[in-house]
Every structure is written in C-alpha cells, then in structure tokens.
Design an enzyme around this catalytic site. Structure first.
Site: not given
Ligand SMILES: [Zn+2]
Ligand SMILES: [Zn+2]
Length: 399
Positions: A83, A141
């Site tokens: 991401d 994440e």
């Molecule tokens: Zn990051």
């Molecule tokens: Zn990262």
C-alpha cells in the site's frame, strides 16, 4: 546441486532492471490500503507467468502464491506489503506519482518489486528445494489492519509456515547497511483516547465551572513522568500526546477536552506498566480538578520480535551474500509493523535494508513527501531474502 549464497546477489543484480521497472511503474501508480487493485493484478500476473499457484482476494486485495520445491519440506513465508500513503509527492522524480495526494512514501512499491524478483530467482532454483515458499503480498500495512485480515482469511494455514521473513527498505540508514537484530526490533503500538468531562461555562466566571482544560494540561505533564519514573532505565517506552481538542472560542470554558496519542513499548510488562499508570493518572488528576476522565486504549500491533536462531543464521549468511555490507546486529526502531501478527510464535526475522544515499540526495525519511530510496537496495534485499529462503529449503539429500 548447491548454490552458494553469493550467487543470489549475482542473480538479483542480473534482474535489477526488472526490479527497477516494476518499482517505478508502481511508484507512478500508487494505491491506498485495500485499494491495491492494479498492484495486485500485476503481482498475480507476474507470479502466474512464473507458473506459481496464485490465489487472489486474500484480505481484500492481497495475493498469495505457492512455489513448491522438488520434494516436501518446511514452508517459508515471505511477506511484502503493497500500500501507498495519502501524501502529495514532492520528489520531482521522472517516475513521480500520477495520482494527486497518493504516494508510495514508505517504499512498499520497492517491497513488491523485491517480492517478484525473489520469486523469479527461487523459481529458477525450484529443483534444488525441499519444501515450499509462500509469497504473501499484503494490502493495507499502514495502520489499516491488512495483516490481520489476511490471517483471518487463512494466510497462515494450508500450508502453515515454519519460517516467516520480511524486510523493509530503510532510509534511516545508508545503502549497504543491514539491520539484523535478535529479539524485539519494532515496538508494540497502542493508540489512546482520553475524554475529560467537566462543567462548561463563562470564561470570566470560572468559579461556576469545572474546567477540563486544567486536568488536560496536568495530564500531559504528568504523562512525561511515566517513562522517566516508572519504566526501568534499561527498558524503553514512548508516550506521545499527539492531539488535543477542546473549546471553540475566547470566553467559553468547554465542558469537554479530548486528548489522544500513542504508546510504544518492546515488552508486555513495560506496556502494562505504562498503561496502568496512565489509567491511574487520568482518574486521579481529573478527580483532583473536579472532572472525570475516561481512557480508552486501542492495541494496534504487538512488538516485532526476531527469533534468535533464525536471526543468527541470517547474520552469518549476510557477509557471504553481500561481502561489503555493514551488518548491524543491534538495531531497533520505535516504528511498528503489522508483520508482528504473522511472526507471533513462529521462527521469524524482520530485516532492515539500508536504502538512503546522501550523494544522490536520497535521505528523506519514510512518509515524507520527498521520500525516495536508492534502487540498488532492491537488489540487496532480493539477494538476502532469496539466499536465506534457499538455505532453509536447500535439498541436501539429493545429488
Ligand atoms: Zn510506512
Ligand atoms: Zn513501510
């Protein structure tokens, strides 16, 4: 057949233009957490072309692919996050983001490129492997729970991993530096909210109110005593108040003030101590100032803890893979990572791969609008992950 660790650097280096092209394409087309549709299409396509068994839709936009060796054996999980962040890019690079307000400012574009490069390398060594490699391309994440969603979708089952590895390109350190440390390397992260309730009223007549601004100020100061006075000197913790909301104008004392922030710790005992002292202070300081306080804590991720055996194995391997690398065996950061959930109770290691290059002006920190890294780090990270995985699965029993 035995492939020496140094050979994986040669192979990763030969694939450099592949890694770089994938990385730059993703950099131009960043996607936020759970929106990594184009990214996961590319991942699935590349892994499918290698002949791997690919499953999409894990945890939303996640992709999982299994590379099976010649014979059965352990399972090594390699995780790569995909991401981007809601940041407006200011690097001026030719491959800058084409999407306003979205940028790969953490280097996850590089992580995807590393994952695909490692898959290419290990696929070519498939006949030398006993066991399998589970490639996990994870969405979201950046604080959005991607790892937990993949786990609830079964990423740790069928087959269950014996080893879990991940790496982060790391701009806090220069290219050629490697951080491979046993024990906790990234902190447990908690977010907290505090609502302080009093009795609002006229700013000129405070005696008719129970002013919640005062305990808010008292708490922010008192919190600073927790790390200083309650955490043992050889331990460490961070307690940051990062948000204060209260009041609208000059002459009205508000009835409520809200505080929020984050706590970072490396072990459970310290975490409990910090949170219980906060609870005590919230109750008593608010009470002392005729208000009430309510603390709520949201646990984001546990600490990332590297297994000593796996870590030592990688520490021994690094000089063979990258002879000129500067190996740091005592590095940890107060950042946090949801890879912690996949690593829990498993033989795991999370590696930091230095990616800054002051000569090229590539020194900005992760999440900065001018963040960019030296792409040679893609080769270093790919070589380490490929070589390490290979050593765990090397089929010594045949030819
Ligand atoms: Zn990051
Ligand atoms: Zn990262």
């Amino acid at each position: 057949m035995n492939t020496p660790p140094s050979h994986f650097y040669t192979e990763a280096n030969a694939l450099f233009s592949y890694s770089r092209d994938i990385r730059r394409d993703l950099h131009q087309n960043p996607e936020l957490g759970y929106q990594e549709v184009r990214t996961s299409d590319i991942v699935a396509r590349e892994l499918g072309e290698l002949g791997l068994d690919v499953t999409t839709g894990f945890g939303g936009t996640g992709v999982v692919a299994l590379l099976e060796g010649r014979s059965p054996g352990p399972v090594v999980l390699l995780r790569f996050d995909m991401d981007a962040l809601p940041v407006q890019e200011e690097t001026g690079a030719t491959y800058s983001s084409q999407h306003p307000g979205v940028m790969h400012a953490c280097g996850h574009d590089g992580h995807v490129a590393i994952g695909l490069t490692v898959a290419r390398i290990l696929q070519a060594h498939r006949a030398e492997l006993a066991g399998s490699v589970k490639f996990v391309f994870q969405p979201a994440e950046e604080g959005l729970g991607g790892a937990e969603r993949m786990i609830s979708d079964g990423v740790l089952r069928n087959p269950e991993p014996d080893f879990c590895l991940a790496a982060h390109l790391w701009n806090e350190k220069p290219l050629g530096w490697l951080g491979v440390t046993a024990g906790p390397v990234m902190a447990a992260a908690d977010f907290f909210n505090i609502i302080i309730s009093g009795k609002g009223g006229h700013g000129g007549m405070p005696e008719t109110t129970h002013d919640p601004v005062l305990p808010a100020a008292g708490l922010i100061n008192a919190f600073q005593s927790i790390v200083a006075r309650n955490v043992p000197p050889m331990e460490t913790a961070v307690l940051s108040v990062t948000r204060i909301h209260g009041g609208e104008t000059y002459n009205v004392i508000p009835s409520q003030v809200e505080l929020a922030g984050t706590v970072r710790t490396y072990n459970a005992a310290t975490r409990e101590r910090v949170l219980s002292r906060m609870q005590q202070q919230v109750e008593l300081i608010c009470q002392a100032m005729e208000c009430t306080g309510e603390l709520t804590v949201q646990s984001l991720t546990p600490a990332v803890v590297n297994d000593p055996w796996v870590t030592e194995h990688i520490q021994n391997l690094c000089p063979q893979i990258l002879p000129s690398a500067q190996l740091d065996t005592d590095y940890r950061t107060t950042g946090s990572e949801d890879m912690a959930f996949m690593m829990q109770d498993r033989r795991s290691c999370y590696i930091f791969v230095g990616s800054a290059n002051p000569v090229k002006g590539l020194t900005f920190s992760h999440h900065h609008p001018r963040f960019d890294f030296d792409e040679t780090a893609l080769t270093n990270a790919s070589a380490i992950l490929a070589a390490t995985t290979y050593t765990f699965l090397q089929d010594g029993s045949k030819d």
